[in-house]
Design an enzyme around this catalytic site. Structure first.
Site, PDB file in Angstrom:
ATOM      1  N   GLY B  91      17.425 -28.913  18.444  1.00  0.00           N
ATOM      2  CA  GLY B  91      15.960 -28.957  18.455  1.00  0.00           C
ATOM      3  C   GLY B  91      15.478 -27.755  17.684  1.00  0.00           C
ATOM      4  CB  SER B 123      21.378 -28.577  15.707  1.00  0.00           C
ATOM      5  OG  SER B 123      20.320 -28.323  14.824  1.00  0.00           O
ATOM      6  CB  ALA B 124      18.797 -25.253  18.244  1.00  0.00           C
ATOM      7  CG  HIS B 160      21.100 -29.367  10.434  1.00  0.00           C
ATOM      8  ND1 HIS B 160      21.145 -30.722  10.667  1.00  0.00           N
ATOM      9  CD2 HIS B 160      20.733 -28.806  11.613  1.00  0.00           C
ATOM     10  CE1 HIS B 160      20.798 -30.961  11.934  1.00  0.00           C
ATOM     11  NE2 HIS B 160      20.566 -29.824  12.521  1.00  0.00           N
ATOM     12  CD  GLU B 195      22.807 -33.286   8.735  1.00  0.00           C
ATOM     13  OE1 GLU B 195      22.966 -34.484   8.449  1.00  0.00           O
ATOM     14  OE2 GLU B 195      21.703 -32.778   8.958  1.00  0.00           O
TER      15      GLU B 195
END
Lengths: 237, 237
Positions: B91, B123-124, B160, B195
């Site tokens: 997120g 991700s985060a 990413h 990714e």
């Protein structure tokens, strides 16, 4: 009267450096300004301040304004105090804000621009005009003492606005990022400006300059166009 | 022994949610783990924590791990203290870190993961494993008390990762951003993960998992591939 030019970017499409912006710069600086103080703090990371100044100076020479960078001055505050106008270049917004705080010029710039000293900025130089830099697209490669910025207008601007996302990549689109911004900051407002577009703030109003419309992001995913050529009250956003 | 899975993203290309990651998750959680504590703080901005949990739970059910979100617990610290493993979703990285500080779990998570509690993040959730979140791609839509993060590994990760930039747009490429990061932080190092790729940290080593190589950004624009399947010492970065 407050005179601020917030440009999305230094380039539009494949045009040269500031090539799209002659009329925009003249509109803000006017005949009274003969020389401008350049603030290169957003750059000078992988190249020098001298190089950045050399890249910007010919454009302002051509437009009839003598440009000198603040890094030639021993006393940055005195340079801002004596400036006829300031030009704040793009680069990394976090680095720009951090160096502005280190130089002790944030409060002074705010005072002088509020009192009528013209301000021209693009990209990061437009972002720091806002209450905070929390709508920057940049990587936080340094941590400034705070993300609070010049607070010369009552809303946030998102420069380099581009719709959608690259195919096959799963990062958020800009629209998704700004929707999240407004969801978590329900009392704030955002105006996004595509490359080539600028906002010209005059006192308590702003005019959209350039080929493309600006985009007003509101609560709940509502988006309004701010048509190029049109003027709106800063407090209407 | 420290067991951390840092995934670049929850999706690879057009595949479904975590569909690429079954083996990666099993490798970290192992047979000893029966239930995992989900930390949804990076999301829950334009949708609820319940919705985020409902999106993640079926994947972990299928893999044989009961998943419950921390937002069902009145005492977030007690939930972390009692967890067999934690799963930290993606997120917005600034929101994730801010909420982790607000919940008072940053130091506790660091202690428990250093002591061997498995950690899975994408991700985060991968970014906060690093010394700071200063290599996130996200917009700083909130201002955390500090950008210092869990500091479970001695280098920065950029999730990413994608090379180049969209045609006709003048923002920086990811390579340019990371080159600026290293120019202004000369003592730091960055590993970028495309990714679908992940780093599996086991004690003092990490293995690159997934179809694509990771990319080691060093000073002066030097870039090395970290081949998928290969293992390196954390301190060699």
């Amino acid at each position: 009267m407050k005179q601020i030019l917030m440009m999305s970017s230094s380039r539009k499409g494949t045009q040269g450096f500031l090539a799209h912006a002659d009329d925009q710069v003249h509109a803000v600086l006017s005949d009274r300004v003969k020389s401008v103080l350049f603030i290169p703090y957003a750059g000078g990371i992988t190249f020098s301040y001298d190089e950045y100044e050399a890249r910007v100076k010919p454009t302002f020479d051509r437009l009839g304004y003598a440009l000198e960078s603040i890094h030639h001055h021993k006393d940055a505050r005195a340079a801002v105090e004596q400036a006829q106008a300031v030009v704040v270049g793009g680069g990394n917004t976090f680095v720009l804000l951090d160096r502005m705080y280190n130089a002790g010029i944030v409060g002074l710039l705010r005072e002088r621009v509020n009192a009528g000293m013209p301000y021209v900025g693009w990209s990061a130089g437009a972002n720091v005009v806002c209450p905070t830099i929390r709508t920057t697209n940049d990587m936080p490669i340094v941590e400034p003492p705070t993300l609070k910025a010049l607070n010369l207008i009552p809303f946030q601007v998102n420069p380099h606005f581009i719709s959608g996302k690259p195919a096959g990549h799963n990062g958020e689109s800009r629209e998704e990022r700004l929707a999240e911004y407004l969801a978590i900051n329900p009392d704030e407002r955002v105006v996004a400006i595509p490359e080539g577009t600028a906002l010209h703030v005059q006192g308590e109003n702003a005019t959209v300059l350039g080929e493309f419309d600006a985009v007003h992001f509101k609560q709940g995913g509502v988006v309004d166009k701010l048509a190029t050529g049109g003027t709106f009250a800063l407090t209407s956003i």
